[in-house]
Design a protein around this motif. Structure first.
Motif, short mmCIF file in Angstrom:
data_model
loop_
_atom_site.label_atom_id
_atom_site.label_comp_id
_atom_site.label_asym_id
_atom_site.label_seq_id
_atom_site.Cartn_x
_atom_site.Cartn_y
_atom_site.Cartn_z
N ILE A 6 56.90 52.67 25.79
CA ILE A 6 57.63 53.76 26.73
C ILE A 6 57.12 53.88 28.05
N LEU A 7 56.00 53.71 28.22
CA LEU A 7 55.14 53.81 29.61
C LEU A 7 55.70 52.65 30.34
N ASP A 8 55.92 51.49 29.99
CA ASP A 8 56.24 50.37 30.94
C ASP A 8 57.74 50.48 31.07
N ARG A 9 58.55 51.16 30.28
CA ARG A 9 60.05 51.46 30.58
C ARG A 9 60.31 52.42 31.66
N PHE A 10 59.42 53.41 31.47
CA PHE A 10 59.32 54.56 32.67
C PHE A 10 58.95 54.00 33.74
N SER A 13 61.49 51.59 35.48
CA SER A 13 62.74 52.00 36.06
C SER A 13 62.91 52.30 37.28
N MET A 14 61.49 52.47 38.02
CA MET A 14 61.57 52.61 39.45
C MET A 14 61.80 51.56 40.34
N GLN A 15 61.87 50.34 39.57
CA GLN A 15 62.46 49.12 40.34
C GLN A 15 63.97 49.29 40.02
N GLY A 16 64.54 49.19 41.14
CA GLY A 16 66.12 49.38 41.16
C GLY A 16 66.50 50.79 40.71
N CYS A 17 65.46 51.68 41.00
CA CYS A 17 65.99 53.19 40.80
C CYS A 17 66.88 53.51 39.41
N ARG A 18 66.53 53.17 38.38
CA ARG A 18 67.20 53.16 36.98
C ARG A 18 67.01 54.31 36.51
N TRP A 50 62.17 59.60 41.98
CA TRP A 50 62.41 58.21 41.85
C TRP A 50 63.43 57.79 43.12
N GLU A 51 64.20 58.57 43.37
CA GLU A 51 65.47 58.27 44.33
C GLU A 51 64.80 58.24 45.56
N ALA A 52 63.82 59.04 46.18
CA ALA A 52 63.26 59.34 47.28
C ALA A 52 62.26 58.07 47.29
N ILE A 53 61.50 57.56 46.13
CA ILE A 53 60.85 56.40 46.52
C ILE A 53 61.68 55.20 46.56
N SER A 61 55.85 48.60 42.35
CA SER A 61 55.44 47.95 41.03
C SER A 61 54.01 48.76 40.31
N VAL A 62 53.68 48.68 39.27
CA VAL A 62 52.70 49.08 38.49
C VAL A 62 52.05 47.96 38.22
N THR A 63 50.73 48.01 38.14
CA THR A 63 50.04 46.60 37.72
C THR A 63 48.57 46.72 37.50
N ASP A 64 47.94 46.01 37.06
CA ASP A 64 46.48 46.15 36.61
C ASP A 64 46.47 47.31 35.52
N ILE A 65 47.32 47.03 34.51
CA ILE A 65 47.34 48.15 33.54
C ILE A 65 46.23 48.23 32.69
N ARG A 66 45.57 49.48 32.15
CA ARG A 66 44.64 49.56 31.07
C ARG A 66 45.33 50.61 30.49
N ARG A 67 45.33 50.54 29.19
CA ARG A 67 46.04 51.88 28.26
C ARG A 67 45.36 51.99 27.16
N GLN A 68 45.06 52.93 26.65
CA GLN A 68 44.29 53.68 25.42
C GLN A 68 45.23 54.60 24.54
N THR A 69 45.34 54.38 23.54
CA THR A 69 46.04 55.41 22.50
C THR A 69 45.22 56.59 22.10
N THR A 70 45.92 57.69 22.39
CA THR A 70 45.04 58.93 22.14
C THR A 70 45.65 59.59 20.80
N PRO A 71 45.10 60.99 20.18
CA PRO A 71 45.91 61.30 19.11
C PRO A 71 47.33 61.77 19.46
N THR A 72 47.52 62.09 20.72
CA THR A 72 48.85 62.84 21.08
C THR A 72 49.72 61.86 22.04
#
Length: 130
Positions: A6-10, A13-18, A50-53, A61-72
């Motif tokens: 979900i975070l990757d999709r979100f 979506s900035m690319q191409g203003c989806r 997003w439209e303004a960006i 782009s979003v790069t160098d991603i480090r992600r950890q799962t939390t309880p929520t």
């Protein structure tokens, strides 16, 4: 990155203003909050952002991603990278704390120090030591 996450999709979506994908990723009553302006944005506000960006930057782009799962949900650290026209790229380190409800983003708190922006060299977007 996995387009299934979900975070990757979100963020992708900035690319191409989806904005259709932005809305799919957020719950109807989602809140996106920024530390730099302390504004809590609704999904409609996020679409406008997003439209303004997209209007301001030719590349995002979003790069160098480090992600950890939390309880929520998740905590994610990444670099947000943009380029305006033919100008240099700019990047900012970002941390987001995300709450998920029914597979969608219910709340996203974004911590970004706008004064911490830098101009990365081409190919130089991974934090050393990771």
């Amino acid at each position: 990155m996995s387009e299934d996450h979900i975070l990757d999709r979100f963020f992708n979506s900035m690319q191409g203003c989806r904005t259709d994908i932005v809305r799919e990723c957020l719950t109807e009553d989602a809140i996106v909050w920024h530390s730099f302006d302390r504004v809590a944005m609704t999904p409609d506000d996020v679409v406008k952002s997003w439209e303004a960006i997209a209007a301001r930057y030719t590349e995002t782009s979003v790069t160098d991603i480090r992600r950890q799962t939390t309880p929520t949900g998740f905590v994610q650290q990444h670099l947000f990278v943009v380029r305006a026209g033919d100008g240099p790229r700019k990047a900012w380190p970002v941390c987001v704390v995300v709450q998920i409800a029914d597979g969608r983003i219910a709340r996203l708190d974004e911590y970004i120090d706008l004064s911490g922006g830098f101009e990365p060299a081409e190919g130089d977007l991974v934090t050393p030591g990771l």
